[in-house]
Motif scaffolding. Structure first.
Motif, PDB file in Angstrom:
ATOM      1  N   UNK A 236     -13.867   2.322  41.374  1.00  0.00           N
ATOM      2  CA  UNK A 236     -14.204   3.277  42.430  1.00  0.00           C
ATOM      3  C   UNK A 236     -15.610   3.854  42.265  1.00  0.00           C
ATOM      4  N   UNK A 237     -16.531   3.021  41.839  1.00  0.00           N
ATOM      5  CA  UNK A 237     -17.923   3.448  41.712  1.00  0.00           C
ATOM      6  C   UNK A 237     -18.285   4.042  40.374  1.00  0.00           C
ATOM      7  N   UNK A 238     -17.297   4.373  39.535  1.00  0.00           N
ATOM      8  CA  UNK A 238     -17.589   4.921  38.215  1.00  0.00           C
ATOM      9  C   UNK A 238     -17.684   3.787  37.205  1.00  0.00           C
ATOM     10  N   UNK A 239     -18.675   3.895  36.334  1.00  0.00           N
ATOM     11  CA  UNK A 239     -18.877   2.840  35.342  1.00  0.00           C
ATOM     12  C   UNK A 239     -17.792   2.864  34.268  1.00  0.00           C
ATOM     13  N   UNK A 240     -17.656   1.731  33.614  1.00  0.00           N
ATOM     14  CA  UNK A 240     -16.705   1.638  32.506  1.00  0.00           C
ATOM     15  C   UNK A 240     -17.417   1.804  31.171  1.00  0.00           C
ATOM     16  N   UNK A 241     -18.482   2.554  31.185  1.00  0.00           N
ATOM     17  CA  UNK A 241     -19.189   2.996  29.968  1.00  0.00           C
ATOM     18  C   UNK A 241     -19.769   4.364  30.284  1.00  0.00           C
ATOM     19  N   UNK A 242     -20.060   5.136  29.270  1.00  0.00           N
ATOM     20  CA  UNK A 242     -20.517   6.515  29.490  1.00  0.00           C
ATOM     21  C   UNK A 242     -21.966   6.750  29.117  1.00  0.00           C
ATOM     22  N   UNK A 243     -22.577   5.820  28.385  1.00  0.00           N
ATOM     23  CA  UNK A 243     -23.931   6.022  27.880  1.00  0.00           C
ATOM     24  C   UNK A 243     -24.779   4.803  28.203  1.00  0.00           C
TER      25      UNK A 243
ATOM     26  N   UNK B 289     -34.246   7.449  23.718  1.00  0.00           N
ATOM     27  CA  UNK B 289     -33.206   8.307  23.145  1.00  0.00           C
ATOM     28  C   UNK B 289     -32.795   9.390  24.128  1.00  0.00           C
ATOM     29  N   UNK B 290     -33.770   9.884  24.898  1.00  0.00           N
ATOM     30  CA  UNK B 290     -33.470  10.888  25.928  1.00  0.00           C
ATOM     31  C   UNK B 290     -32.519  10.316  26.969  1.00  0.00           C
ATOM     32  N   UNK B 291     -32.739   9.057  27.346  1.00  0.00           N
ATOM     33  CA  UNK B 291     -31.841   8.397  28.296  1.00  0.00           C
ATOM     34  C   UNK B 291     -30.418   8.366  27.737  1.00  0.00           C
ATOM     35  N   UNK B 292     -30.293   7.930  26.482  1.00  0.00           N
ATOM     36  CA  UNK B 292     -28.970   7.802  25.875  1.00  0.00           C
ATOM     37  C   UNK B 292     -28.278   9.150  25.710  1.00  0.00           C
ATOM     38  N   UNK B 293     -29.058  10.183  25.401  1.00  0.00           N
ATOM     39  CA  UNK B 293     -28.472  11.498  25.116  1.00  0.00           C
ATOM     40  C   UNK B 293     -28.175  12.319  26.364  1.00  0.00           C
ATOM     41  N   UNK B 294     -28.992  12.184  27.402  1.00  0.00           N
ATOM     42  CA  UNK B 294     -28.992  13.162  28.482  1.00  0.00           C
ATOM     43  C   UNK B 294     -28.566  12.643  29.847  1.00  0.00           C
ATOM     44  N   UNK B 295     -28.639  11.348  30.070  1.00  0.00           N
ATOM     45  CA  UNK B 295     -28.363  10.821  31.404  1.00  0.00           C
ATOM     46  C   UNK B 295     -26.859  10.626  31.596  1.00  0.00           C
ATOM     47  N   UNK B 296     -26.326  11.172  32.682  1.00  0.00           N
ATOM     48  CA  UNK B 296     -24.943  10.931  33.067  1.00  0.00           C
ATOM     49  C   UNK B 296     -24.921   9.694  33.950  1.00  0.00           C
TER      50      UNK B 296
ATOM     51  N   UNK C 207     -24.643  -4.742  32.984  1.00  0.00           N
ATOM     52  CA  UNK C 207     -23.906  -5.662  32.127  1.00  0.00           C
ATOM     53  C   UNK C 207     -24.251  -5.447  30.654  1.00  0.00           C
ATOM     54  N   UNK C 208     -25.534  -5.228  30.388  1.00  0.00           N
ATOM     55  CA  UNK C 208     -25.963  -4.965  29.015  1.00  0.00           C
ATOM     56  C   UNK C 208     -25.284  -3.705  28.488  1.00  0.00           C
ATOM     57  N   UNK C 209     -25.228  -2.665  29.328  1.00  0.00           N
ATOM     58  CA  UNK C 209     -24.612  -1.409  28.908  1.00  0.00           C
ATOM     59  C   UNK C 209     -23.129  -1.554  28.615  1.00  0.00           C
ATOM     60  N   UNK C 210     -22.430  -2.324  29.447  1.00  0.00           N
ATOM     61  CA  UNK C 210     -20.998  -2.524  29.208  1.00  0.00           C
ATOM     62  C   UNK C 210     -20.783  -3.224  27.867  1.00  0.00           C
ATOM     63  N   UNK C 211     -21.603  -4.225  27.590  1.00  0.00           N
ATOM     64  CA  UNK C 211     -21.508  -4.958  26.326  1.00  0.00           C
ATOM     65  C   UNK C 211     -21.810  -4.045  25.141  1.00  0.00           C
ATOM     66  N   UNK C 212     -22.898  -3.283  25.225  1.00  0.00           N
ATOM     67  CA  UNK C 212     -23.289  -2.414  24.111  1.00  0.00           C
ATOM     68  C   UNK C 212     -22.294  -1.269  23.913  1.00  0.00           C
ATOM     69  N   UNK C 213     -21.716  -0.778  25.013  1.00  0.00           N
ATOM     70  CA  UNK C 213     -20.699   0.282  24.912  1.00  0.00           C
ATOM     71  C   UNK C 213     -19.494  -0.225  24.126  1.00  0.00           C
ATOM     72  N   UNK C 214     -19.050  -1.426  24.446  1.00  0.00           N
ATOM     73  CA  UNK C 214     -17.903  -1.994  23.738  1.00  0.00           C
ATOM     74  C   UNK C 214     -18.235  -2.241  22.270  1.00  0.00           C
ATOM     75  N   UNK C 215     -19.477  -2.635  22.011  1.00  0.00           N
ATOM     76  CA  UNK C 215     -19.903  -2.882  20.638  1.00  0.00           C
ATOM     77  C   UNK C 215     -19.991  -1.574  19.852  1.00  0.00           C
ATOM     78  N   UNK C 216     -20.434  -0.530  20.528  1.00  0.00           N
ATOM     79  CA  UNK C 216     -20.620   0.775  19.886  1.00  0.00           C
ATOM     80  C   UNK C 216     -19.292   1.503  19.689  1.00  0.00           C
ATOM     81  N   UNK C 217     -18.282   1.127  20.447  1.00  0.00           N
ATOM     82  CA  UNK C 217     -16.986   1.811  20.389  1.00  0.00           C
ATOM     83  C   UNK C 217     -15.869   0.805  20.123  1.00  0.00           C
ATOM     84  N   UNK C 218     -15.858   0.229  18.915  1.00  0.00           N
ATOM     85  CA  UNK C 218     -14.857  -0.802  18.625  1.00  0.00           C
ATOM     86  C   UNK C 218     -13.469  -0.196  18.452  1.00  0.00           C
TER      87      UNK C 218
END
Length: 463
Positions: free
Chosen positions: A366-373, A425-432, A445-456
């Protein structure tokens, strides 16, 4: 089963044992240890006597089965057979019955697993060069496409990256180990006369290049420089007819004819000289061109290009273009029909994950991403057509995320600077990413991959 019924045998869990043992089954005197589900044990030795065999019809059986006894040596067992006609069964280890064809292009995904060295550097907290950079070469265009994102990025006629700054930047990319550049940005790249020399130089320093263009102003005298040195050229064409071209690109119908002839000429040169450069068409899907999807799918086949890809329209975080993603859910059948025109040498593909952003896809719900950062900007950077460097295109002209100007600072020094990494770092810390970012961004796509990697999950060794 009358005696067993009366006894109501209970198992060790306090539940009634359901043994399905016929009344006249020979039973063993010593029922075995008490961990069995029942103390009633069939005397299998007695069953080996053919005279003592039970009537198999007395055994309980599901509908559609028949039961037979089978003896082998001093053992007797039960075989349950289907009463229906026999069919081919799976898992006979004869090879797959269906083969998935290899994916020639990956329009709807990412290729991060091919760059594990950069991923390792990121995980180790090291500084590293981008894998890929999307960049404009100018800040103006010779068409006025109704879906153009650049109109929200302060387009300025005549503004472009200067020749010396561009070539020095290309050399820095080679020195840093940037792997690819896409001349894909806010302006039309062929309006910058340094395009051709930059492409040749990039090949010399080991950087792959590509270009997205409306194609009308390609200098055919330098077609060989493009086809020999670029990995791919994508023509931004969102119509398959002259009338549709006028309506969607707001350009003369005669320009549609001009573009078609140039594409034909480039395809011919590519084939004659054996150049590896991939040539394709891209439609930015908006309601105004829904009726142009099928004509363009057919046109691509006629032109002999390698692919026709249909993508979503990226809107700004303020919805300035006015895209209603629910509209995409109405044209699924049209897109599937277009894909049916694919053949061995021509791929038609819709970017379903982003087109379906209004429903459910691997990237959105519904328009919301499946990663938060957003972790993706250091891997996939974007540069404006005026030479100003930002972490991503939607943040062009936002001073908070301004990194530097190619006309003032070498790109090599920029990547090595504290400012460059502080912005990421500002992007990662502050952007919703659910509110501050546009749907369909380049780093999705890169973000979804890195999110899954960062949150095993736990127990990753149990694959």
């Amino acid at each position: 089963m009358s005696d067993n019924e009366k006894d109501k045998q209970m198992n060790r869990f306090g539940h009634e044992a359901k043994t399905m043992i016929p009344d006249d089954a020979p039973l063993a005197r010593n029922p075995g240890h008490k961990l069995r589900t029942s103390n009633v044990i069939v005397n299998r030795k007695a069953l080996t006597d053919e005279q003592a065999l039970l009537d198999s019809y007395k055994l309980d059986k599901p509908t559609g089965q028949k039961i037979q006894f089978y003896s082998e040596g001093n053992q007797t067992g039960v075989i349950r057979l289907g009463e229906v006609e026999e069919h081919d069964v799976p898992n006979q280890f004869t090879g797959p019955s269906y083969r998935n064809p290899p994916q020639r292009f990956r329009f709807d995904g990412h290729k991060m697993m091919h760059h594990l060295d950069r991923i390792q550097a990121w995980q180790n907290g090291e500084r590293f060069a981008p894998i890929h950079i999307d960049m404009g070469l100018t800040k103006f265009c010779n068409t006025a496409c109704i879906y153009c994102y650049a109109v929200v990025q302060n387009m300025t006629k005549g503004t472009m990256i200067g020749r010396d700054a561009l070539l020095n930047y290309i050399r820095d990319c080679g020195k840093l180990g940037v792997r690819s550049l896409g001349f894909i940005g806010d302006g039309e790249p062929t309006l910058n006369p340094a395009l051709y020399d930059a492409t040749v130089l990039a090949a010399e320093v080991g950087v792959d290049t590509s270009m997205a263009t409306n194609g009308l102003l390609i200098d055919m005298d330098r077609a060989h420089d493009l086809l020999k040195n670029m990995s791919w050229i994508r023509f931004n064409l969102s119509a398959g007819t002259r009338e549709g071209f006028r309506r969607v690109h707001q350009s003369k119908e005669e320009n549609f004819d001009l573009l078609v002839e140039k594409i034909k000429a480039l395809v011919k040169i590519k084939k004659e000289y054996g150049y590896k450069c991939t040539l394709g068409l891209q439609m930015v899907l908006v309601p105004e061109c829904f009726d142009e999807v099928i004509p363009e799918a057919k046109l691509g086949a006629e032109l002999g290009v390698d692919y026709f890809v249909i993508k979503h329209c990226s809107d700004s975080e303020y919805k300035e273009i006015g895209i209603n993603y629910d509209e995409y859910l109405k044209v699924g059948d049209i897109l599937k029909e277009a894909e049916s025109y694919s053949n061995d040498s021509y791929v038609v593909q819709a970017k379903w994950n982003k087109i379906n952003a209004a429903s459910e896809s691997s990237l959105y719900k519904n328009g919301f991403r499946k990663y938060d950062v957003c972790h993706g900007t250091p891997f996939l950077l974007q540069i404006s057509g005026n030479g100003k460097v930002y972490p991503c295109g939607p943040f062009f002209n936002k001073e908070r995320f301004y990194i530097g100007d190619l006309h003032e600072t070498s790109f090599f020094d920029m990547v090595m600077s504290d400012r460059y990494w502080a912005v990421h770092q500002d992007i990662a810390n502050s952007v919703d990413v659910h509110k501050d970012c546009a749907i369909g961004c380049r780093q999705d796509y890169v973000n979804k991959f890195l999110w899954d990697l960062k949150n095993p999950p736990e127990h990753i060794n149990f694959i």
